[in-house]
Design a protein around this motif. Sequence first.
Motif, PDB file in Angstrom:
ATOM      1  N   THR A 101       0.845  -1.197   0.000  1.00  7.46           N
ATOM      2  CA  THR A 101       0.000   0.000   0.000  1.00  7.46           C
ATOM      3  C   THR A 101       0.879   1.244   0.000  1.00  7.46           C
ATOM      4  O   THR A 101       1.593   1.493   0.975  1.00  7.46           O
ATOM      5  N   PRO A 102       0.871   2.042  -1.063  1.00  2.00           N
ATOM      6  CA  PRO A 102       1.687   3.263  -1.070  1.00  2.00           C
ATOM      7  C   PRO A 102       1.274   4.205   0.062  1.00  2.00           C
ATOM      8  O   PRO A 102       0.091   4.489   0.239  1.00  2.00           O
ATOM      9  N   LEU A 103       2.257   4.656   0.835  1.00  2.00           N
ATOM     10  CA  LEU A 103       1.987   5.533   1.962  1.00  2.00           C
ATOM     11  C   LEU A 103       2.679   6.877   1.783  1.00  2.00           C
ATOM     12  O   LEU A 103       3.789   6.951   1.231  1.00  2.00           O
ATOM     13  N   LYS A 104       2.032   7.945   2.284  1.00  2.00           N
ATOM     14  CA  LYS A 104       2.630   9.282   2.276  1.00  2.00           C
ATOM     15  C   LYS A 104       3.444   9.431   3.558  1.00  2.00           C
ATOM     16  O   LYS A 104       2.940   9.866   4.590  1.00  2.00           O
ATOM     17  N   VAL A 135       8.577   4.526  11.008  1.00  2.00           N
ATOM     18  CA  VAL A 135       7.921   5.177   9.872  1.00  2.00           C
ATOM     19  C   VAL A 135       6.670   5.885  10.367  1.00  2.00           C
ATOM     20  O   VAL A 135       5.781   5.251  10.940  1.00  2.00           O
ATOM     21  N   ILE A 136       6.593   7.197  10.140  1.00  2.00           N
ATOM     22  CA  ILE A 136       5.448   7.984  10.617  1.00  2.00           C
ATOM     23  C   ILE A 136       4.653   8.500   9.424  1.00  2.00           C
ATOM     24  O   ILE A 136       5.203   9.138   8.518  1.00  2.00           O
ATOM     25  N   VAL A 137       3.350   8.228   9.443  1.00  2.00           N
ATOM     26  CA  VAL A 137       2.435   8.652   8.382  1.00  2.00           C
ATOM     27  C   VAL A 137       1.263   9.370   9.037  1.00  2.00           C
ATOM     28  O   VAL A 137       0.517   8.764   9.818  1.00  2.00           O
ATOM     29  N   THR A 138       1.097  10.647   8.739  1.00  2.00           N
ATOM     30  CA  THR A 138      -0.013  11.407   9.340  1.00  2.00           C
ATOM     31  C   THR A 138      -1.133  11.694   8.346  1.00  2.00           C
ATOM     32  O   THR A 138      -2.026  12.489   8.637  1.00  2.00           O
ATOM     33  N   ASP A 139      -1.095  11.056   7.211  1.00  2.00           N
ATOM     34  CA  ASP A 139      -2.131  11.189   6.194  1.00  2.00           C
ATOM     35  C   ASP A 139      -3.504  11.001   6.847  1.00  2.00           C
ATOM     36  O   ASP A 139      -3.786   9.967   7.450  1.00  2.00           O
ATOM     37  N   SER A 196      -6.314  10.325   5.720  1.00  2.00           N
ATOM     38  CA  SER A 196      -7.134   9.215   5.242  1.00  2.00           C
ATOM     39  C   SER A 196      -6.839   7.929   6.001  1.00  2.00           C
ATOM     40  O   SER A 196      -7.718   7.074   6.155  1.00  2.00           O
ATOM     41  N   HIS A 197      -5.620   7.796   6.509  1.00  2.00           N
ATOM     42  CA  HIS A 197      -5.270   6.654   7.355  1.00  2.00           C
ATOM     43  C   HIS A 197      -3.870   6.855   7.918  1.00  2.00           C
ATOM     44  O   HIS A 197      -2.892   6.470   7.291  1.00  2.00           O
ATOM     45  N   PRO A 198      -3.750   7.449   9.104  1.00  2.00           N
ATOM     46  CA  PRO A 198      -2.428   7.602   9.726  1.00  2.00           C
ATOM     47  C   PRO A 198      -1.910   6.280  10.268  1.00  2.00           C
ATOM     48  O   PRO A 198      -2.695   5.411  10.666  1.00  2.00           O
ATOM     49  N   TYR A 199      -0.583   6.156  10.275  1.00  2.00           N
ATOM     50  CA  TYR A 199       0.084   4.968  10.805  1.00  2.00           C
ATOM     51  C   TYR A 199       1.374   5.392  11.496  1.00  2.00           C
ATOM     52  O   TYR A 199       1.983   6.423  11.152  1.00  2.00           O
ATOM     53  N   VAL A 200       1.842   4.545  12.405  1.00  2.00           N
ATOM     54  CA  VAL A 200       3.248   4.530  12.807  1.00  2.00           C
ATOM     55  C   VAL A 200       3.682   3.070  12.690  1.00  2.00           C
ATOM     56  O   VAL A 200       3.075   2.179  13.289  1.00  2.00           O
ATOM     57  N   LEU A 201       4.714   2.826  11.902  1.00  2.00           N
ATOM     58  CA  LEU A 201       5.193   1.477  11.645  1.00  2.00           C
ATOM     59  C   LEU A 201       6.554   1.270  12.295  1.00  2.00           C
ATOM     60  O   LEU A 201       7.365   2.200  12.394  1.00  2.00           O
ATOM     61  N   THR A 203       0.862   0.012  13.539  1.00  2.00           N
ATOM     62  CA  THR A 203      -0.032   0.607  14.539  1.00  2.00           C
ATOM     63  C   THR A 203      -0.851   1.708  13.894  1.00  2.00           C
ATOM     64  O   THR A 203      -0.356   2.488  13.082  1.00  2.00           O
ATOM     65  N   ASP A 204      -2.130   1.749  14.291  1.00  2.00           N
ATOM     66  CA  ASP A 204      -3.023   2.791  13.805  1.00  2.00           C
ATOM     67  C   ASP A 204      -4.078   3.068  14.875  1.00  2.00           C
ATOM     68  O   ASP A 204      -3.835   2.799  16.061  1.00  2.00           O
ATOM     69  N   ALA A 205      -5.221   3.577  14.481  1.00  2.00           N
ATOM     70  CA  ALA A 205      -6.185   4.125  15.437  1.00  2.00           C
ATOM     71  C   ALA A 205      -6.653   3.139  16.502  1.00  2.00           C
ATOM     72  O   ALA A 205      -7.082   3.552  17.580  1.00  2.00           O
ATOM     73  N   ASP A 206      -6.579   1.853  16.238  1.00  2.00           N
ATOM     74  CA  ASP A 206      -7.079   0.868  17.206  1.00  2.00           C
ATOM     75  C   ASP A 206      -6.013   0.423  18.206  1.00  2.00           C
ATOM     76  O   ASP A 206      -6.285  -0.435  19.053  1.00  2.00           O
ATOM     77  N   ASP A 207      -4.833   0.993  18.127  1.00  2.00           N
ATOM     78  CA  ASP A 207      -3.722   0.499  18.941  1.00  2.00           C
ATOM     79  C   ASP A 207      -3.394   1.416  20.115  1.00  2.00           C
ATOM     80  O   ASP A 207      -3.871   2.546  20.203  1.00  2.00           O
ATOM     81  N   TRP A 208      -2.537   0.923  21.001  1.00  2.00           N
ATOM     82  CA  TRP A 208      -2.311   1.510  22.315  1.00  2.00           C
ATOM     83  C   TRP A 208      -1.842   2.958  22.245  1.00  2.00           C
ATOM     84  O   TRP A 208      -0.772   3.255  21.729  1.00  2.00           O
ATOM     85  N   LEU A 209      -2.668   3.878  22.749  1.00  2.00           N
ATOM     86  CA  LEU A 209      -2.366   5.308  22.854  1.00  2.00           C
ATOM     87  C   LEU A 209      -1.949   5.922  21.525  1.00  2.00           C
ATOM     88  O   LEU A 209      -1.182   6.893  21.476  1.00  2.00           O
TER      89      LEU A 209
END
Length: 274
Positions: A73-76, A95-99, A101-106, A125-131
């Motif tokens: 999945t291409p990420l910004k 890896v920090i993604v604040t997009d 449409s779907h933010p992540y920290v990998l 990790t995304d919205a359903d994960d710890w803090l």
Amino acid sequence: MNRVTVGFFVFCVSLATAVQGMAQAPCTRADLQSAVNSYIAAQRGSASLPLAPSAKYVENTVESSFDKGIVKTPLKIDFTRSLLDTEICETFTEVIVTDKSHPYVLGVRLKVANGRISELETLVTDADDWLFNADNYLKYSPAEDWSVIPAGSRDSRQTLIVAANAYFDVFDDNSVKVPWGTPCNRLEGGIRTGRGMPDDSCNVGVPSGMKLTNRRFIADPETGSVVGFIRWPSSVPDSHLFRVEGGKLRFVHSLTVCTVPNCGFAQRAPATPR
């Protein structure tokens, strides 16, 4: 043993030695950085991965195929930070993604063999994960000093791992002496313990009686960085990334994937938000 048999035996030994030598070929920081750069480009969708034959992909501790993983999945990507371990030919990248449409920290581990990626492991990790809070991760992580440590002041690889192990051990035994540094800031999922003051501390309290298992480490003495992959008692996967200076902890970043409700932390208080 006749002459033909002896010759064949010698050939087999020579071939086995050559193959073993190839499998154990040393890697350099340049090799590892090149692999990291290739991964980041691939995660952005602008390149393909330089995969070794039979390369393995693992996502949130479950072995999968590359076609089904987030790597496809291409990420910004807003920010990355990597450590390089030439002793075991592995890397770790935050890896920090604040997009929106779907933010992540990998948390991404690469194993490199002969210039190619033989293993790629990702904690997602995304919205359903710890803090979880990718915006906070981007606010705090790039502002921290994880620069190269002068050669004469670097801790050994073993010292870095000992410091990380002490941090993990204290969750099971509060009497363990953790090498807390001052100032020290802890970024847990997106919540930070410090206020940017000289007396900031990472020693803000942890629960007891929690044995952290399945520990694996990647360490980079050049940047004083070490990451530990662990499992919480409920088998929840986690990574803790540490910056160590003079044997003392200065920064701690954690990523915890909630494979069970609330990551199994019903009795655990979060780090103090700042």
